[in-house]
Design an enzyme around this catalytic site. Structure first.
Site, PDB file in Angstrom:
ATOM      1  CE  LYS A   1      -3.196   2.322   3.103  1.00 35.60           C
ATOM      2  NZ  LYS A   1      -4.211   2.118   4.126  1.00 35.60           N
TER       3      LYS A   1
HETATM    4  C1  5RP Z   1      -2.788   4.301   8.635  1.00 37.45           C
HETATM    5  C2  5RP Z   1      -3.233   3.566   7.453  1.00 37.45           C
HETATM    6  C3  5RP Z   1      -4.546   3.917   6.889  1.00 37.45           C
HETATM    7  O1  5RP Z   1      -5.244   2.749   6.703  1.00 37.45           O
HETATM    8  C4  5RP Z   1      -4.305   4.639   5.616  1.00 37.45           C
HETATM    9  O2  5RP Z   1      -3.733   5.857   5.877  1.00 37.45           O
HETATM   10  C5  5RP Z   1      -5.519   4.667   4.682  1.00 37.45           C
HETATM   11  O3  5RP Z   1      -6.362   5.596   4.990  1.00 37.45           O
HETATM   12  P1  5RP Z   1      -6.463   7.000   4.270  1.00 37.45           P
HETATM   13  O4  5RP Z   1      -7.062   6.743   2.925  1.00 37.45           O
HETATM   14  O5  5RP Z   1      -7.358   7.763   5.191  1.00 37.45           O
HETATM   15  O6  5RP Z   1      -5.076   7.575   4.132  1.00 37.45           O
HETATM   16  O7  5RP Z   1      -2.578   2.717   6.918  1.00 37.45           O
HETATM   17  O8  5RP Z   1      -1.488   4.071   8.867  1.00 37.45           O
END
Ligand code: 5RP
Length: 296
Positions: free
Chosen positions: A206
């Protein structure tokens, strides 16, 4: 000493137009050589019909507490579950506030250890053991990774331990690239961080969308899902999702841009149409406007 680009004397070529060459007949990048159990979990995450996923991230409470939009998970989740493929959450949120009778994937947040009160968020531990992740039926274990930050070593240690444990039970790991205070959201940084995470053995990475995102995606041998980041106007968030998919992301792992929208369900539905139904950002925005006009 190694330079940041690897070797600046040789021009890089990411072959962004060439599809990944080792997919066999499996729909998830980099997973063709994995075993049946991992492939089943990955198929609970990435829809075999499109190869893509809409992950709904609502794990923010693990370091942010009760964030705006997530005050009442018990009320929010029944509305959103129909529009997403995967719930990314902590075990506490899932066990307390989400009924287990849904047929979607689970990406379980397993690293933890900091809060918004800390200046440096990069020092985490593994907070969930593998047996509890199995009890939760997790389809992926999510670990935060802080490349270039003070906690880099411990976060790579966390990631490695989770991957080693998860591999024993054929559960994929999801490496979450964190952007520390001193890091910039550049393709140079994301190429470094995503590739490190993939080479450590994560099955999904991610990260954030950035310029030259197609090169980041091409150089990462496993699927990238993009985080949404801070809340943007819905039209901009849809454009970001569209550009990420066009650039080679295999989905989104989006939180605030869905749950902080006044129309969270319409937003999740619009994002899903981009991810799975080839909607352009303009088309998805038109859909969002039509739905919100009629629902008020
Ligand atoms: C926090 C995360 C969150 O899941 C991530 O930031 C995704 O959420 P957003 O779209 O609000 O950024 O990994 O560490």
């Amino acid at each position: 000493m190694a330079d940041l680009d690897g070797n600046t004397k040789i021009e890089k070529n990411y072959y962004v137009d060439k599809p990944f060459a080792v997919n066999g007949n499996f729909h998830v990048k980099g997973a063709a050589n994995l075993d049946w159990g991992v492939k089943k979990h990955l198929s609970n995450i990435f829809d075999p019909r499109t190869g893509n996923t809409v992950m709904f991230a609502f794990d923010h409470g693990y370091f942010m507490g009760s964030v705006s939009g997530l005050e009442r998970l018990d009320l929010l989740m029944p509305k959103l579950i129909p529009h997403v493929d995967v719930l990314m959450a902590t075990r506490g949120a899932l066990r307390t506030s989400v009924k287990p009778n849904f047929r979607k994937g689970i990406a379980l947040r397993v690293s933890s250890g900091s809060s918004m009160l800390n200046d440096d968020l990069s020092h985490e531990v593994i907070a969930v053991d593998i047996e509890d992740a199995i009890r939760m039926n997790a389809d992926a274990l999510a670990v935060q990774v802080f490349i270039g930050a003070d906690g880099q070593l411990s976060s790579i240690d966390n990631l490695s331990r989770v991957i080693n444990a998860a591999n024993r039970y054929s559960i994929p790991a999801l490496g979450v690239v964190a952007v520390g205070k001193n890091m910039e959201r550049t393709s140079q940084y994301f190429k470094l961080a995503t590739r490190i995470v993939a080479e450590m053995g994560a099955s999904i990475v991610k990260t954030y969308y950035c310029d030259n995102f197609d090169e980041v995606a091409a150089a990462c041998p496993v699927p990238i899902v993009v985080a949404g980041g801070k809340k943007l106007p819905e039209k901009e968030a849809l454009t970001m999702a569209y550009q990420a998919i066009q650039g080679g992301a295999r989905g989104v792992d989006m939180g605030r841009n869905i749950f902080q929208s006044a129309y969270a369900t319409a937003m999740a539905d619009a994002v899903s149409r981009i991810v799975h139904r080839k909607y352009t950002d303009a088309h998805a925005w038109e859909f969002f406007c039509d739905v919100t006009k009629t629902t008020g």
